[in-house]
Design an enzyme around this catalytic site. Structure first.
Site, PDB file in Angstrom:
ATOM      1  N   ARG A   1     -35.244  -9.084   1.304  1.00  6.23           N
ATOM      2  CA  ARG A   1     -34.948  -7.751   1.836  1.00  6.23           C
ATOM      3  C   ARG A   1     -33.451  -7.541   1.629  1.00  6.23           C
ATOM      4  O   ARG A   1     -32.628  -8.150   2.308  1.00  6.23           O
ATOM      5  CB  ARG A   1     -35.306  -7.611   3.308  1.00  6.23           C
ATOM      6  CG  ARG A   1     -34.890  -6.218   3.821  1.00  6.23           C
ATOM      7  CD  ARG A   1     -35.676  -5.731   5.006  1.00  6.23           C
ATOM      8  NE  ARG A   1     -35.330  -6.419   6.237  1.00  6.23           N
ATOM      9  CZ  ARG A   1     -35.779  -6.049   7.440  1.00  6.23           C
ATOM     10  NH1 ARG A   1     -36.597  -5.002   7.548  1.00  6.23           N
ATOM     11  NH2 ARG A   1     -35.448  -6.734   8.515  1.00  6.23           N
TER      12      ARG A   1
ATOM     13  N   GLN B   1     -39.191   0.521   1.657  1.00  2.00           N
ATOM     14  CA  GLN B   1     -39.336   0.701   3.101  1.00  2.00           C
ATOM     15  C   GLN B   1     -39.300   2.177   3.467  1.00  2.00           C
ATOM     16  O   GLN B   1     -38.391   2.911   3.073  1.00  2.00           O
ATOM     17  CB  GLN B   1     -38.234  -0.047   3.860  1.00  2.00           C
ATOM     18  CG  GLN B   1     -38.464  -1.545   3.864  1.00  2.00           C
ATOM     19  CD  GLN B   1     -37.614  -2.272   4.892  1.00  2.00           C
ATOM     20  OE1 GLN B   1     -37.269  -3.422   4.676  1.00  2.00           O
ATOM     21  NE2 GLN B   1     -37.304  -1.641   6.008  1.00  2.00           N
TER      22      GLN B   1
ATOM     23  N   ASP C   1     -36.614   1.550  12.774  1.00  9.08           N
ATOM     24  CA  ASP C   1     -35.711   2.591  12.298  1.00  9.08           C
ATOM     25  C   ASP C   1     -36.400   3.943  12.245  1.00  9.08           C
ATOM     26  O   ASP C   1     -35.754   4.985  12.407  1.00  9.08           O
ATOM     27  CB  ASP C   1     -35.148   2.226  10.923  1.00  9.08           C
ATOM     28  CG  ASP C   1     -34.001   1.228  11.014  1.00  9.08           C
ATOM     29  OD1 ASP C   1     -33.492   1.022  12.127  1.00  9.08           O
ATOM     30  OD2 ASP C   1     -33.619   0.661   9.981  1.00  9.08           O
TER      31      ASP C   1
END
Length: 246
Positions: free
Chosen positions: A69, A145, A173
């Site tokens: 990531r 994402q 988020d």
């Protein structure tokens, strides 16, 4: 790495976890445990490229596919992660189809802008030859994402982008982008389901964090197949707390 298919034609579930501790031993232990994959969290954990290098060597030796990531999708960030031999990248904050196209271009040689080096791990330190190394780069997995309302609205177009292998819904988020501080808020869950449906409509891999087996079953029923259960830190903490309670 590709998602396998079961006898009923449906994608089989893949189970992994985030790795946040910069230790190659963690990779070895998780490989022994039988996970399908793991994600080195270079966005939120203290990984520099030297540490990622050691972790990816351990993953290769142990036979555990490792994604990175990345902290951003600048060309140099993606290039170096892939040159080190990552099975794929999990790319945060992909909000628009343009973002997705840029990510793909920076991960591919063909029809892309990724710079080539014959001396990298991904190219077999020169043993593969340029033609084979360039071809192998086409199998690198790109997971985008979805973690804002803008991204949810654009999920169908992001997932449809040629070269994107899947989408991963980041509910924390996403909640913050909605002015909320609860990833389980009903509005966040509705937005998550909307993103999953959009990704499924494009036939792409769908990933989510699963906080429990029940949650994994719920999202699996909606079409998700790529599940991250916590992290090495949370798994260790859960086991330690169980000992304390016992």
């Amino acid at each position: 790495m590709t998602t396998s298919r079961g006898g009923d034609g449906q994608s089989s579930v893949e189970v992994g976890t985030f790795i946040k501790t910069p230790s190659a031993h963690i990779v070895e232990i998780l490989a022994v445990a039988g996970l399908d994959f793991a994600v080195l969290d270079a966005e939120h954990a203290p990984f520099d490229f030297g540490t990622l290098d050691a972790m990816l060597i351990a993953g290769k030796a142990a036979g555990l596919p490792l994604f990175v990531r990345v902290p951003d999708f600048q060309p140099s960030t993606l290039l170096r992660s892939l040159d080190l031999g990552a099975a794929g990248v999990l790319v945060p904050h992909v909000d628009t189809p343009e973002d997705a196209r840029n990510v793909v271009a920076r991960c591919r040689y063909k029809a892309g802008v990724r710079g080539y080096s014959g001396g990298s791990r991904s190219s077999g330190y020169g043993e593969k030859g340029m033609l084979a190394a360039v071809a192998d780069a086409e199998s690198v997995q790109i997971m985008c994402q979805i973690e804002s309302i803008e991204a949810v609205d654009n999920t169908r177009a992001i997932a449809a982008t040629q070269g994107v292998d899947g989408i991963f819904v980041g509910r924390a988020d996403l909640a913050l982008s909605m002015g909320l501080a609860d990833s389980q808020h009903p509005d966040v869950l509705k937005a998550t389901e909307r993103a999953i449906a959009a990704g499924v409509s494009q036939g792409k891999r769908i990933g989510v964090v699963a906080s429990s087996l029940e949650e994994r079953k719920r999202y699996s029923d909606l079409g998700a197949t790529w599940f991250l259960h916590g992290s090495d830190q949370s798994l260790l903490k859960q086991a330690a707390r169980a000992l304390v309670r016992a």
